[in-house]
Design a protein around this motif. Structure first.
Motif, PDB file in Angstrom:
ATOM      1  N   LYS A 174       1.154  -0.887  -0.034  1.00  0.00           N
ATOM      2  CA  LYS A 174      -0.174  -0.112  -0.002  1.00  0.00           C
ATOM      3  C   LYS A 174       0.667   0.848   0.081  1.00  0.00           C
ATOM      4  CE  LYS A 174      -3.927  -2.298   2.742  1.00  0.00           C
ATOM      5  NZ  LYS A 174      -4.939  -1.878   3.588  1.00  0.00           N
ATOM      6  N   THR A 228       2.053   1.965  -3.498  1.00  0.00           N
ATOM      7  CA  THR A 228       1.373   2.596  -4.483  1.00  0.00           C
ATOM      8  C   THR A 228       1.491   4.319  -4.614  1.00  0.00           C
ATOM      9  OG1 THR A 228      -0.673   1.779  -3.017  1.00  0.00           O
ATOM     10  CG2 THR A 228      -0.927   2.612  -5.697  1.00  0.00           C
ATOM     11  N   LEU A 231      -4.120  -0.590  -6.032  1.00  0.00           N
ATOM     12  CA  LEU A 231      -4.391  -1.708  -5.658  1.00  0.00           C
ATOM     13  C   LEU A 231      -5.864  -2.277  -6.146  1.00  0.00           C
ATOM     14  CD1 LEU A 231      -3.227  -2.236  -1.973  1.00  0.00           C
ATOM     15  CD2 LEU A 231      -1.373  -2.474  -4.474  1.00  0.00           C
ATOM     16  N   ASP A 257      -8.292  -2.383  -4.179  1.00  0.00           N
ATOM     17  CA  ASP A 257      -9.325  -0.529  -3.854  1.00  0.00           C
ATOM     18  C   ASP A 257     -10.622  -0.948  -4.234  1.00  0.00           C
ATOM     19  OD1 ASP A 257      -9.477   1.990  -2.438  1.00  0.00           O
ATOM     20  OD2 ASP A 257      -7.620   2.107  -3.435  1.00  0.00           O
TER      21      ASP A 257
END
Length: 244
Positions: free
Chosen positions: A39, A42, A48, A51
């Motif tokens: 995470k 990112t 992701l 998400d």
């Protein structure tokens, strides 16, 4: 506590911004800690694959709130990590909206289908999701899935729930497949899969429903197109299916 352990904990704290101590060797991170690193890595132009806030807000645009918690539980059990995806990928390939299928599960509410990318590395392809979280998704190994590939073919077994057909494409090959599913005990049961070869007579986008016909309760016929001969004629026949 050894100097090596202190260095490891300081490293974790700097990377994650958390004060929680990490008590495992750095090369044996737990699944949850691995998720923290993923995470934190990112970028602004990526997201992701799991998400759910991004999916609900940007893909489904607030029209429906998808619940993927049951799939996430399985992901954790198998230690399947999410994927970094560029946000524009969703706009280009996974923003086709919904395909209205009518009432699938007999609750007198309209159900629609939409497509999402794999949620993690363990999944090989796209999945079909439905706008009723009680209806399970259909997981595939293809990256050529579209909402229009799912068709409601009616309540063949007369149990109050509709059967569906999925048009399967591997993107490149002219040999495709049609798979029939029936919703049994809140799970999709695969009934039968048939060949569908691309041809000049039947086109899947407009002729899909011409390939199916209910003959009686629990019985269905499907027009299987297995090949096209040298003269251009279809190698095809009506095949019988019983849904139990």
């Amino acid at each position: 506590m050894s100097c090596e352990r202190k260095i490891e904990e300081k490293h974790i704290e700097e990377r994650t911004g958390t004060k929680k101590l990490f008590l495992e060797p750095i090369n044996q991170l737990s699944y949850e800690w691995q998720l923290v690193f993923i995470k934190n890595g990112t970028s602004k132009d990526s997201v992701l694959s799991n998400d759910i806030q991004f999916i609900n807000d940007s893909i489904l645009k607030g029209k429906f709130k998808l619940d993927i918690s049951k799939y996430e539980i399985e992901s954790r059990k198998k230690e399947c990590y999410p994927i970094w995806l560029r946000k524009k990928l969703f706009d280009e390939f996974y923003n086709e909206g919904y395909n209205n299928l009518g009432d699938l599960n007999g609750d007198n509410k309209t159900d629609s289908v939409f497509v999402l990318h794999a949620l993690n590395y363990c999944e090989e392809g796209d999945s079909y999701y439905f706008t009723d979280n009680s209806i399970p998704r259909i997981l595939t190994d293809s990256n050529c899935c579209h909402p229009s590939n799912i068709i409601n073919i009616g309540d063949i077994d007369e149990d109050g729930k509709s059967e569906i057909a999925e048009y399967y494409s591997s993107c490149a090959s002219r040999y495709k497949a049609i798979t029939i599913y029936s919703l049994k005990k809140s799970k999709w049961k695969e009934i039968k899969s048939f060949s569908f070869v691309l041809n000049d007579k039947y086109f899947i986008d407009k002729d899909f429903k011409k390939l199916f016909r209910k003959t009686s309760k629990n019985h269905l016929e499907y027009y299987e197109i297995s090949d096209v001969n040298m003269e251009g004629d279809l190698v095809a026949a009506w095949e019988k299916i019983k849904i139990e």
